[in-house]
Design an enzyme around this catalytic site. Structure first.
Site, mmCIF file in Angstrom:
data_model
loop_
_atom_site.group_PDB
_atom_site.id
_atom_site.type_symbol
_atom_site.label_atom_id
_atom_site.label_comp_id
_atom_site.label_asym_id
_atom_site.label_seq_id
_atom_site.Cartn_x
_atom_site.Cartn_y
_atom_site.Cartn_z
ATOM 1 N N HIS A 1 4.695 2.043 -3.732
ATOM 2 C CA HIS A 1 4.972 2.644 -4.430
ATOM 3 C C HIS A 1 5.344 3.397 -5.350
ATOM 4 O O HIS A 1 4.510 2.784 -6.299
ATOM 5 C CB HIS A 1 6.277 2.768 -3.634
ATOM 6 C CG HIS A 1 6.430 2.043 -1.748
ATOM 7 N ND1 HIS A 1 6.522 2.831 -0.491
ATOM 8 C CD2 HIS A 1 6.342 1.071 -1.496
ATOM 9 C CE1 HIS A 1 6.443 1.694 0.485
ATOM 10 N NE2 HIS A 1 6.250 0.799 -0.223
ATOM 11 N N GLU B 1 12.370 -0.573 -3.142
ATOM 12 C CA GLU B 1 11.646 -1.391 -3.017
ATOM 13 C C GLU B 1 10.498 -0.929 -3.906
ATOM 14 O O GLU B 1 9.596 -1.988 -5.166
ATOM 15 C CB GLU B 1 10.894 -0.830 -1.837
ATOM 16 C CG GLU B 1 9.459 -2.250 -1.432
ATOM 17 C CD GLU B 1 8.839 -1.677 -0.851
ATOM 18 O OE1 GLU B 1 9.047 -1.096 0.056
ATOM 19 O OE2 GLU B 1 7.891 -2.228 -0.537
ATOM 20 N N HIS C 1 4.563 -5.559 -1.869
ATOM 21 C CA HIS C 1 5.817 -5.175 -1.369
ATOM 22 C C HIS C 1 6.889 -5.391 -0.628
ATOM 23 O O HIS C 1 6.999 -6.409 -0.779
ATOM 24 C CB HIS C 1 5.758 -3.979 -0.023
ATOM 25 C CG HIS C 1 4.183 -3.117 -0.533
ATOM 26 N ND1 HIS C 1 4.361 -1.649 -0.409
ATOM 27 C CD2 HIS C 1 3.112 -2.815 -1.262
ATOM 28 C CE1 HIS C 1 3.470 -1.016 -0.067
ATOM 29 N NE2 HIS C 1 2.358 -2.081 -0.864
ATOM 30 N N GLU D 1 4.100 -8.968 1.438
ATOM 31 C CA GLU D 1 6.211 -8.302 1.877
ATOM 32 C C GLU D 1 6.067 -9.267 2.009
ATOM 33 O O GLU D 1 6.970 -10.665 2.477
ATOM 34 C CB GLU D 1 5.862 -8.123 3.515
ATOM 35 C CG GLU D 1 4.748 -6.689 3.364
ATOM 36 C CD GLU D 1 5.831 -5.507 3.185
ATOM 37 O OE1 GLU D 1 6.377 -5.697 2.414
ATOM 38 O OE2 GLU D 1 5.067 -4.634 3.504
HETATM 39 ZN ZN LIG Z 1 6.232 -0.944 0.558
#
Ligand SMILES: [Zn+2]
Length: 473
Positions: free
Chosen positions: A305, A320, A374, A437
């Site tokens: 992102h 995030e 992430h 993640e």
């Molecule tokens: Zn993400």
């Protein structure tokens, strides 16, 4: 979709590798549009103040220019339809079409002919340059005549008073970013940048004549109503800030300024896809070796992102994108002392390279591994928790498995295992690619822990351990 032509950048930089001597001789082979130029006897391509010096006359004449020489004043004059260039031997200042242009190194006399920095030749004569390090040969390609170029999308030319000659539609700049000591400017269309350095305070100024910001530009990074913006260069020791603006309206010119913490030299490379790369170098120490030189493993680290795409929002209101970047910069810091790995970041600040650009960067660099960082979230299931790792192409399975093992150890969270998913950055990466993640920002407990510096540092160390195991370092 943009195509990063890092290959040319790499090729261009190969010759600059470890020649710290004042005038390291290379060879005599110079090709112009595929034809070998006859370099006068006694003339060597040499490195002077980190500039590759090439004989001017053979190149200029090869391009159909008329070359004049005034022995008394030591002045070389190059004339063609479009421009007049005047150079004086041992003098850093050239005159191009009546304006002063500073050379990175002065023209020198060698065996009765003048040699000038290759960069000057490519910039002023619009040549593309590449270097074959194996064959020790410079390849110059003359500009494509306008009628042979792909048509540019029609753009309204701003109408201004004054009655100056109408100019061609400006090329558009799609993104400006700075990472790893490299300023990357992605443009559509031909751009001929001019670069200068300023002192007090130290700055590097890149002017992009006949360019305008593309309509996409403001989506990826800050751009205000006055067509200007700036970003902090987070994590860079050399640069504090990047500023850019539509500096001039007629002709439309974008100016990019790097605010430097210390004086820097630079190398410029461009490729046919429109990517302009300005690499900062330490004055006098020679340019940074190209990515992957000396058998180093190339790791592309992707902080997920960025900018307007904040990613998921934590239960405590945190974003995030900030977690991803913070961990990424910590990994970068840990890898500084790791000599076997060349690390390239897709972003080192709050910007948003597109997903396609991130994968393309890894592909262009032939990355040995691509790791996207992430944090997770399921808003309607506040209990969801744990660490999971994704891959898509089968060549990413081993990387994902090893990374997951170390990541899980670092987080101490629930094991949600290694999975496959059609994430774009994984799908479009040619080499081994994985997406981590780390934990769930939607889970209060995990969110609180993930905000701490200690935890982020531990995760960064886990990522480093994993990558070293994968690379067998
Ligand atoms: Zn993400």
């Amino acid at each position: 979709m943009k195509k990063y032509g890092f290959l040319l950048l790499l090729a261009l930089m190969l010759w600059l590798v470890p020649m710290h001597g004042q005038a390291a001789a290379a060879s005599n082979a110079v090709y112009l549009d595929g034809k070998a130029l006859s370099v006068p006897a006694g003339v060597k391509i040499e490195l002077v103040q980190n500039n590759v010096m090439i004989p001017l006359r053979v190149v200029a004449e090869g391009l159909g220019s008329t070359v004049g020489w005034d022995q008394k004043s030591g002045t070389v004059t190059i004339q063609n339809d479009a421009s007049t260039i005047e150079l004086v031997v041992n003098n850093n200042n050239a005159v191009v079409n009546g304006s002063k242009v500073k050379l990175a190194a002065p023209p020198l006399l060698r065996g009765g002919t003048s040699v000038v920095p290759l960069r000057f030749v490519s910039e002023q004569m619009g040549l593309k340059v590449s270097w074959d390090n194996k064959a020790k040969s410079a390849y110059l390609t003359s500009p494509v005549p306008a009628e042979d170029q792909a048509p540019q999308p029609a753009q309204p030319t701003p109408v201004t008073g004054g009655g100056s000659a109408p100019s061609a539609a400006p090329a558009t700049v799609n993104s400006i970013s700075f990472a790893d000591g490299r300023l990357l400017i992605a443009a559509s269309g031909a751009v001929n940048p001019s670069i200068s350095t300023l002192t007090g305070p130290d700055r590097l100024v890149v002017d992009l004549p006949n360019t305008a910001f593309s309509s996409q530009f403001g989506l990826g990074q800050p751009l205000d109503q006055k067509q200007s913006g700036q970003q902090d260069a987070i994590g860079s020791a050399d640069v504090s800030r990047i500023r850019y603006s539509l500096f001039n309206n007629n002709p439309s010119t974008i100016r990019v300024v790097l605010d430097l913490n210390a004086p820097k030299s630079y190398t410029l490379s461009q490729d046919s896809s429109g990517l302009i790369t300005v690499t900062l170098t330490d004055p006098g120490t020679g340019p940074t070796p190209p990515v992957g030189a000396g058998g180093k493993k190339v790791l592309v680290l992707d902080a997920g992102h960025g900018f307007k795409d904040v990613g998921t929002t934590g239960i405590l209101g945190n974003h995030e994108k900030d977690f991803n970047l913070s961990v990424t910069l910590k990994v970068a810091d840990l890898l500084k002392s790791e000599t076997g790995i060349d690390l390239v970041l897709t972003r080192s600040d709050d910007t948003y390279p597109t997903l396609a650009q991130r994968a393309q960067l890894a592909n262009d660099l032939h990355a040995d591994a691509f790791i996207s960082i992430h944090a997770n979230s399921v808003l309607d299931k506040p209990d969801a928790s744990g660490t999971e790792t994704y891959y898509y192409n089968s060549n990413g399975k081993e990387l994902a498995t090893i990374m997951h093992k170390h990541l899980l150890q670092a987080t101490g969270f629930k094991d949600r295992k290694v999975k496959t998913e059609r994430y774009q950055v994984l799908r479009q990466s040619n080499g081994p690619a994985t997406l981590l993640e780390v934990g769930f920002l939607s889970n209060l407990q995990e969110d609180m822990i993930m905000l701490t510096d200690d935890f982020q540092q531990r995760v960064a160390q886990g990522i480093v351990d994993g990558i070293k195991e994968y690379f067998k370092l």
